[in-house]
Design an enzyme around this catalytic site. Structure first.
Site, PDB file in Angstrom:
ATOM      1  N   GLU A  87       0.822  -1.222   0.000  1.00 55.06           N
ATOM      2  CA  GLU A  87       0.000   0.000   0.000  1.00 55.06           C
ATOM      3  C   GLU A  87       0.851   1.264   0.000  1.00 55.06           C
ATOM      4  OE1 GLU A  87      -2.637   1.051   3.176  1.00 55.06           O
ATOM      5  OE2 GLU A  87      -1.020   1.336   4.602  1.00 55.06           O
ATOM      6  N   ASP A  88       2.113   1.148   0.379  1.00 55.43           N
ATOM      7  CA  ASP A  88       2.937   2.357   0.396  1.00 55.43           C
ATOM      8  C   ASP A  88       3.341   2.808  -1.002  1.00 55.43           C
ATOM      9  OD1 ASP A  88       2.903   2.693   3.159  1.00 55.43           O
ATOM     10  OD2 ASP A  88       4.468   1.187   3.417  1.00 55.43           O
ATOM     11  N   ARG A  91      12.985   2.548  -0.808  1.00 53.86           N
ATOM     12  CA  ARG A  91      11.729   1.894  -1.169  1.00 53.86           C
ATOM     13  C   ARG A  91      11.180   2.388  -2.522  1.00 53.86           C
ATOM     14  NH1 ARG A  91       7.227   0.860   3.134  1.00 53.86           N
ATOM     15  NH2 ARG A  91       6.702  -0.484   1.376  1.00 53.86           N
ATOM     16  N   HIS A 112       3.054   5.826  10.318  1.00 55.19           N
ATOM     17  CA  HIS A 112       2.107   6.377   9.340  1.00 55.19           C
ATOM     18  C   HIS A 112       0.785   6.769   9.996  1.00 55.19           C
ATOM     19  CE1 HIS A 112       4.306   3.674   6.272  1.00 55.19           C
ATOM     20  NE2 HIS A 112       4.537   4.905   5.892  1.00 55.19           N
ATOM     21  N   CYS A 147      -1.537  -2.354   5.188  1.00 57.82           N
ATOM     22  CA  CYS A 147      -0.397  -2.080   4.307  1.00 57.82           C
ATOM     23  C   CYS A 147      -0.052  -3.246   3.389  1.00 57.82           C
ATOM     24  CB  CYS A 147       0.811  -1.657   5.116  1.00 57.82           C
ATOM     25  SG  CYS A 147       1.337  -2.892   6.252  1.00 57.82           S
TER      26      CYS A 147
END
Ligand code: CIR
Length: 296
Positions: A106-107, A126, A201, A289
Site C-alpha cells: 500500500e505504500d 523503497r 504512518h 499495508c
C-alpha cells in the site's frame, strides 16, 4: 477468531452488544458517496506482493527484531485467504529481493476515486517498489505520479467519504500533500493534512471502521480532526499492536496481537475476523499495508 483453516469464511458475529450506530450524535463531513469511481461492475480486486527472502532485512523504526520469513509467508497466505472470504480476486505481484519491504504494497500506490496515485516513498530505498505496482494498477485505471520533491507513503493516506486525510509524517511531506490536493480536486475530494507522531504512518494510528466510525491510537494524532466521526480508542498498551482492515463486506480484519482492542470492537457490535500478522508488525506494518483494494 483466528483465521485458520476452520475459521475461514465465518466472520465473527457478536451477540448482545450496544448498537453500533447510535442516532443523532454524528456529523458527516461532506457527502459519504463519492461522485466518481472506477471498476464498477468488476469483481473487486486485491493486489498483494509476495514476501521475498530479503524481508528479514526490512526497515524497522526501533531495535531490529529477527524476522522469520517462513512465518511471514504463512501469515501472508492467511491474509490472502481473508481477502478471498470477502470476495476479492487476489492478484499476487511477484516479490523483489532488492526491496525487502515490498510486501507493504500500500505504500507504493493508492486509489483515489477515478484514478490511482503512484507514490514517491519517503524512504529512498523503497522507491524502486513503485513501478511494478503502478503498472499493475495502470491496467485498470489511470495512474498519476507524485513528483520530486514530494514524498508520500500510501500508509499515510486514509480516505473517508469525500475527504482524504493525509498524515504529515516522517515519510510524507507538505509538497506531496499539495500535489495530492491538486489531484484529488479533480475527483471532488478534499485533502486534510494530519500531523502524526509516535508512529510511522497515519494508518498506524487511525483506522476506518465504518462510514461513521474511526479507531484511534491515543497520543498519535489530534482527535479533534476526526470530531465529525464516532471515535473508538485502541486499548492502553495496544496503540502499536492493533491494526484493522475494513473489508468490502463490512467485516473488519483485526490482528491477534491486540485482544483488548478486539474486545472493544466486539462490544461495539462489529463483525470481526482475526489475522495473525505479527511478523509484519515486527517490521512496523499493519493489516492495511499488505494490500491495495480496488473495490468500488
Ligand atoms: C517501512 O519502514 O517502510 C516498512 N518496514 C513498514 C511499512 C509499513 N507500511 C504501512 O503500514 N503502510
Amino acid at each position: 477468531m483466528a483465521i485458520g483453516s476452520e475459521a475461514l469464511g465465518t466472520p465473527h458475529q457478536t451477540g448482545d452488544v450496544p448498537p453500533r450506530r447510535p442516532e443523532g450524535d454524528l456529523v458527516h463531513v461532506g457527502p459519504m458517496v463519492p461522485t466518481k469511481s472506477y471498476n464498477s461492475g468488476m469483481q473487486p480486486i486485491a493486489f498483494v506482493r509476495a514476501v521475498p527472502v530479503s524481508f528479514r532485512d526490512a526497515l524497522v523504526m526501533g531495535t531490529r527484531p529477527i524476522l522469520d520469513v517462513d512465518r511471514a509467508r504463512a501469515q501472508h497466505r492467511q491474509y490472502q485467504a481473508v481477502l478471498q472470504t470477502a470476495g476479492y480476486q487476489v492478484r499476487v505481484l511477484s516479490g523483489d529481493e532488492a526491496h525487502p519491504d515490498c510486501p507493504f504494497i500500500e505504500d507504493a500506490a493508492f486509489v483515489l476515486a477515478s484514478f490511482a496515485v503512484a507514490t514517491r516513498p519517503g524512504a529512498p530505498e523503497r522507491r524502486g517498489e513503485v513501478p511494478p505496482v503502478a503498472a499493475a494498477l495502470a491496467e485498470l485505471m489511470p495512474v498519476r505520479p507524485i513528483e520530486d520533491p514530494g514524498t508520500i507513503d500510501g500508509g499515510d493516506v486514509l480516505r473517508l467519504g469525500s475527504t482524504v486525510y493525509v498524515g504529515r509524517s516522517s515519510r510524507t511531506n507538505d509538497d506531496a500533500i499539495r500535489q495530492l490536493a491538486d489531484m484529488a480536486a479533480d475527483d471532488d475530494l478534499d485533502v486534510v493534512a494530519v500531523p502524526v507522531s509516535n508512529v510511522l504512518h497515519l494508518k498506524s494510528a487511525v483506522a476506518v471502521l465504518d462510514d461513521e466510525t474511526v479507531l484511534i491510537a491515543p497520543g498519535c494524532v489530534d482527535r479533534d480532526i476526526f470530531a465529525g466521526y464516532r471515535i473508538l480508542e485502541k486499548a492502553p498498551g495496544e496503540e502499536h499492536l492493533a491494526s484493522v482492515l475494513r473489508l468490502r463486506t463490512g467485516v473488519l480484519a483485526v490482528t491477534t496481537t491486540a485482544p483488548e482492542t478486539t474486545k472493544r470492537l466486539e462490544q461495539a457490535g462489529f463483525d470481526l475476523i482475526e489475522a495473525d500478522s505479527s511478523e509484519f508488525q515486527a517490521a512496523d506494518g499493519g493489516l492495511t499495508c499488505l494490500s491495495i483494494l480496488v473495490d468500488t
